[in-house]
Scaffold this active site. Structure first.
Site, PDB file in Angstrom:
ATOM      1  N   GLN A   1      -4.832  -5.050   6.969  1.00 46.91           N
ATOM      2  CA  GLN A   1      -5.781  -6.015   6.411  1.00 46.91           C
ATOM      3  C   GLN A   1      -5.718  -7.361   7.125  1.00 46.91           C
ATOM      4  O   GLN A   1      -6.484  -8.277   6.792  1.00 46.91           O
ATOM      5  CB  GLN A   1      -5.491  -6.223   4.919  1.00 46.91           C
ATOM      6  CG  GLN A   1      -5.640  -4.982   4.062  1.00 46.91           C
ATOM      7  CD  GLN A   1      -7.075  -4.489   3.964  1.00 46.91           C
ATOM      8  OE1 GLN A   1      -8.025  -5.244   4.188  1.00 46.91           O
ATOM      9  NE2 GLN A   1      -7.248  -3.231   3.619  1.00 46.91           N
TER      10      GLN A   1
ATOM     11  N   HIS B   1       0.859  -1.184   0.000  1.00 52.80           N
ATOM     12  CA  HIS B   1       0.000   0.000   0.000  1.00 52.80           C
ATOM     13  C   HIS B   1       0.896   1.235   0.000  1.00 52.80           C
ATOM     14  O   HIS B   1       2.016   1.209   0.501  1.00 52.80           O
ATOM     15  CB  HIS B   1      -0.874  -0.040   1.258  1.00 52.80           C
ATOM     16  CG  HIS B   1      -1.954   0.983   1.323  1.00 52.80           C
ATOM     17  ND1 HIS B   1      -1.723   2.292   1.693  1.00 52.80           N
ATOM     18  CD2 HIS B   1      -3.298   0.902   1.088  1.00 52.80           C
ATOM     19  CE1 HIS B   1      -2.859   2.967   1.697  1.00 52.80           C
ATOM     20  NE2 HIS B   1      -3.828   2.151   1.324  1.00 52.80           N
TER      21      HIS B   1
ATOM     22  N   ASP C   1       2.786  -4.126   8.200  1.00 53.35           N
ATOM     23  CA  ASP C   1       1.534  -3.414   7.948  1.00 53.35           C
ATOM     24  C   ASP C   1       0.412  -4.436   8.148  1.00 53.35           C
ATOM     25  O   ASP C   1       0.183  -5.305   7.313  1.00 53.35           O
ATOM     26  CB  ASP C   1       1.539  -2.866   6.514  1.00 53.35           C
ATOM     27  CG  ASP C   1       0.197  -2.270   6.098  1.00 53.35           C
ATOM     28  OD1 ASP C   1      -0.777  -2.360   6.865  1.00 53.35           O
ATOM     29  OD2 ASP C   1       0.114  -1.747   4.974  1.00 53.35           O
TER      30      ASP C   1
ATOM     31  N   LYS D   1     -11.108  -0.645   9.966  1.00 49.54           N
ATOM     32  CA  LYS D   1     -11.214  -1.846   9.136  1.00 49.54           C
ATOM     33  C   LYS D   1     -11.650  -3.066   9.943  1.00 49.54           C
ATOM     34  O   LYS D   1     -11.838  -4.153   9.384  1.00 49.54           O
ATOM     35  CB  LYS D   1      -9.881  -2.127   8.435  1.00 49.54           C
ATOM     36  CG  LYS D   1      -9.463  -1.038   7.450  1.00 49.54           C
ATOM     37  CD  LYS D   1      -8.178  -1.386   6.734  1.00 49.54           C
ATOM     38  CE  LYS D   1      -7.661  -0.230   5.897  1.00 49.54           C
ATOM     39  NZ  LYS D   1      -8.535   0.120   4.768  1.00 49.54           N
TER      40      LYS D   1
ATOM     41  N   CYS E   1      -4.713   2.469  -3.859  1.00 55.21           N
ATOM     42  CA  CYS E   1      -3.504   2.973  -3.192  1.00 55.21           C
ATOM     43  C   CYS E   1      -2.346   1.992  -3.350  1.00 55.21           C
ATOM     44  O   CYS E   1      -1.573   1.752  -2.412  1.00 55.21           O
ATOM     45  CB  CYS E   1      -3.766   3.245  -1.709  1.00 55.21           C
ATOM     46  SG  CYS E   1      -4.994   4.525  -1.414  1.00 55.21           S
TER      47      CYS E   1
END
Length: 409
Positions: A201, A121, A198, A224, A364
């Site tokens: 997700q 991302h 990261d 999220k 993104c």
């Protein structure tokens, strides 16, 4: 878990959009919020709205207790060792920027390497580009396999003794790929590098254990994972955080302020300058309670089932190209695709006319789009409130889209 019953807990999902029942397939962008999260935030503003850490009155004490209670929930959620390692920030982007600026920039020099991947991302690309430019370090990319996965062989080839930082997403927001973070972390550490993850997700969809992963930093966002927008978490190993300097200064994060110098509070508050995101943190705590009441293992299994069903159902559509692994076991509940001769934005527009919400664009992830040799894609992403019936409606909508554009042209 029963997705039909869970769906009833989300007020926004009980509505018609453009005359049709809403089918929400954009949870990778932001998830919807269950009633208990909405009510928890509402209760804060209605009953004990106050600043934290600053007063001894009843409202301030209650707000502080709930705010710090949410930190403890976040600690347990990712199995961090201490609340000192759990920092509340605006989200994953802010967290990754903090690591890049506060850890990366002071510790890197010319000849050092930063390793990321082509699937990242933008929030895990641009901060490292800036740090590389400012320090003279080299930014390197782990190549992708044909199906968009990362091979351990390529990880070993890319990470070297000069690598100081490795920063990889746990789950791709485009390809749905679940990366072998534990194995990548091991290789990074064997080469003396720090591992940044990261987790935007990943945290909503599978059980995260930062001690088991052994990563040095882990970032995720509340919005999220059924929580409010504007709140996220940075986990960092204590010895690293202690040696990092704040990049935002003001109230809350200070210990002593003199005329010409100041000292900082202890962890984690030295990184939380100003009035913190109180309602957001309390809402995130409620979201964690909600997810854990269902079970992350259950949610992950449900999404794998939906992904498998979607891959099978969507593959029957003539002229569709699905990106990423063919096996549902290698991906989370994300299906990114294109229809021949139909722009992704047109796909999303036609679907929206029937109340079906999907994402279209570069997500993104422009470097990944170039790797895929496309300018944009459409994306359907699933969560705990989605059902096989939602996927059936998506497939029907895509068939309708193809027919519409075939007749137009």
């Amino acid at each position: 878990m029963n997705a039909h019953d869970i769906k009833k807990l989300f007020p926004i999902l009980d509505q018609n959009v453009n005359g049709s029942p809403l089918v929400y397939l954009d949870s990778a962008a932001t998830s919807q919020k269950p009633l208990q999260v909405i009510e928890e935030i509402n209760t804060y503003y209605r009953e004990y709205n106050s600043n934290v850490h600053r007063g001894v009155h009843t409202l301030g004490t209650k707000a502080t207790d709930r705010y710090e209670g949410a930190r403890e929930k976040a600690r347990k959620f990712i199995n961090a060792s201490s609340i000192e390692e759990v920092i509340f920030l605006r989200g994953t982007t802010t967290a990754l920027n903090l690591v890049a600026s506060s850890y990366g920039r002071p510790s890197l020099k010319e000849g050092d390497e930063i390793v990321i991947s082509y699937m990242e991302h933008h929030s895990n690309v641009i901060p490292w580009q800036q740090v590389a430019r400012q320090t003279g370090a080299t930014l390197k990319y782990i190549p992708l396999q044909e199906d968009g996965t990362i091979s351990i062989e390529d990880v070993n080839k890319t990470i070297t003794g000069n690598t100081k930082i490795v920063s990889i997403m746990y789950v791709s927001n485009v390809l749905g790929v679940i990366n072998p973070i534990k194995e990548i972390t091991k290789i990074a550490h064997e080469n003396g590098a720090v591992m940044v993850v990261d987790g935007a997700q990943a945290a909503p969809h599978l059980k995260v254990d930062v001690l088991d992963l052994d990563c040095d930093f882990f970032a995720f966002s509340g919005h999220k994972m059924c929580g409010p927008t504007g709140i996220g978490v940075l986990y960092g190993k204590k010895h690293l955080l202690e040696n990092m300097e704040p990049i935002e200064f003001g109230g809350e994060m200070i210990d002593i302020v003199d005329l010409y110098e100041s000292t900082w509070k202890e962890l984690p508050w030295k990184f939380e300058g100003g009035t913190p995101i109180i309602a957001g943190a309390i809402g995130l705590g409620a979201a964690i309670d909600f997810l854990e009441s269902i079970g992350l293992d259950q949610i992950e299994a449900h999404e794998h089932k939906l992904a498998a069903y979607a891959l099978d159902s969507m593959s029957t559509i003539e002229g569709i190209k699905i990106f990423g692994p063919k096996s549902a076991e290698q991906r989370a509940g994300v299906i990114t695709f294109n229809l021949d001769d139909v722009h992704p934005h047109d796909v999303a527009t036609v679907l929206d006319a029937d109340g079906i919400a999907v994402r279209a664009g570069h997500h993104c992830a422009q470097p990944l789009m170039r790797w895929l040799n496309v300018s944009a894609t459409a994306r359907a992403s699933f969560y705990l409130y989605n059902t096989e019936e939602d996927i059936d409606k998506l497939v029907q909508g895509l068939v309708k889209t193809k027919e519409y554009f075939s007749n137009v042209f």
